[in-house]
Scaffold this active site. Structure first.
Site, mmCIF file in Angstrom:
data_model
loop_
_atom_site.group_PDB
_atom_site.id
_atom_site.type_symbol
_atom_site.label_atom_id
_atom_site.label_comp_id
_atom_site.label_asym_id
_atom_site.label_seq_id
_atom_site.Cartn_x
_atom_site.Cartn_y
_atom_site.Cartn_z
ATOM 1 N N HIS A 131 19.425 2.472 24.032
ATOM 2 C CA HIS A 131 18.622 1.652 24.934
ATOM 3 C C HIS A 131 19.502 0.908 25.937
ATOM 4 O O HIS A 131 20.723 0.849 25.795
ATOM 5 C CB HIS A 131 17.792 0.632 24.144
ATOM 6 C CG HIS A 131 16.617 1.219 23.444
ATOM 7 N ND1 HIS A 131 16.720 1.862 22.224
ATOM 8 C CD2 HIS A 131 15.308 1.267 23.780
ATOM 9 C CE1 HIS A 131 15.518 2.279 21.848
ATOM 10 N NE2 HIS A 131 14.647 1.929 22.775
ATOM 11 N N LYS A 135 18.119 -5.092 25.713
ATOM 12 C CA LYS A 135 17.236 -5.061 24.540
ATOM 13 C C LYS A 135 17.772 -6.027 23.486
ATOM 14 O O LYS A 135 18.968 -6.015 23.171
ATOM 15 C CB LYS A 135 17.148 -3.646 23.971
ATOM 16 C CG LYS A 135 16.133 -3.501 22.845
ATOM 17 C CD LYS A 135 15.932 -2.038 22.488
ATOM 18 C CE LYS A 135 14.945 -1.874 21.335
ATOM 19 N NZ LYS A 135 13.618 -2.457 21.642
#
Length: 246
Positions: A131, A135
């Site tokens: 990601h 995040k």
């Protein structure tokens, strides 16, 4: 028209949800609330979509349920304890639905489904999730859910522990372990949301991978949730049932 309010409206996902709701023919954006905003602006909504933070989401849901408003939740940080809190709150509002999904991408949901089906055939299984560096949680909710599904399928198939002879390692080298499944998290600038599930047996491997290159990939699932939660009172976890995958 389904009247929709969005909490976390100025975040990356919230902004995309607002746009998707405005563009859909059967939904109307009636409130876009961000941190510090007035939740009462959403009091006329049929459905609230929450993409806020793990620290804020439970209070938001308590408010929505107490006002008899259905909710669709993409915020991370849910566990069994939080799910039980929601069930208890929803019990006093039997006509209200709350849909919490670890991932709204149709492809990601299919990836988890395929991984669950494959898990019983392979001795080894690991997950790599990748990601963007903003995040806040690791492993991702999608990776945790995938690991849980794989573990359940392995147990049902009578498989033992995943083979691993590692005796010496640097801290974290083998990743986190979720219900016996190793999960590795990558945070890299340029990524959005990606996951691959790796299976291995004698003489072969199988990789199931999904990539979201743009947050628009989640919007079809979010809108499916907005439409579906109206007919699903109580707590629903995941959009699999709305896609006919249960």
């Amino acid at each position: 028209m389904i009247k929709v309010a969005v909490f976390g409206a100025k975040g990356r996902m919230g902004t995309a949800v607002c746009q998707a709701v405005e563009e859909a023919e059967d939904t109307e954006l009636v409130a876009a609330v961000d941190s510090g905003g007035d939740r009462s602006d959403a009091s006329g909504a049929d459905v609230i979509v929450d993409f806020t933070t793990p620290d804020a989401v439970m209070d938001n849901l308590s408010w929505a349920i107490s006002h008899d408003i259905n909710t669709v939740v993409g915020t991370t940080g849910f566990d069994d304890e939080r799910y039980q809190v929601l069930r208890d709150q929803l019990a006093d509002h039997p006509n209200i639905g709350c849909l919490v999904a670890p991932n709204f991408s149709i492809g990601a949901v299919l990836m988890m489904h395929f991984a669950e089906q494959a898990a019983r055939f392979y001795e080894s299984a690991e997950i790599v999730e990748l990601h963007h560096p903003n995040k806040v949680d690791a492993p991702s909710g999608t990776a945790r859910t995938t690991a849980t599904k794989i573990a359940a399928a392995r147990q049902e198939a009578g498989l033992g522990e995943v083979p691993d002879a590692t005796k010496s390692q640097l801290n974290g080298a083998r990743g986190a372990v979720v219900e016996g499944v190793h999960v590795h998290s990558v945070r890299l600038r340029g990524l959005v949301a990606h996951q691959e599930v790796l299976f291995g047996a004698e003489g072969e491997t199988l990789t199931i991978r999904h990539d979201s290159m743009d947050r628009v990939s989640f919007m079809s699932g979010v809108l499916t949730g907005v439409r579906g939660v109206l007919d699903r009172p109580g707590l629903t976890v995941g959009i699999e049932g709305l896609l006919g995958l249960e």
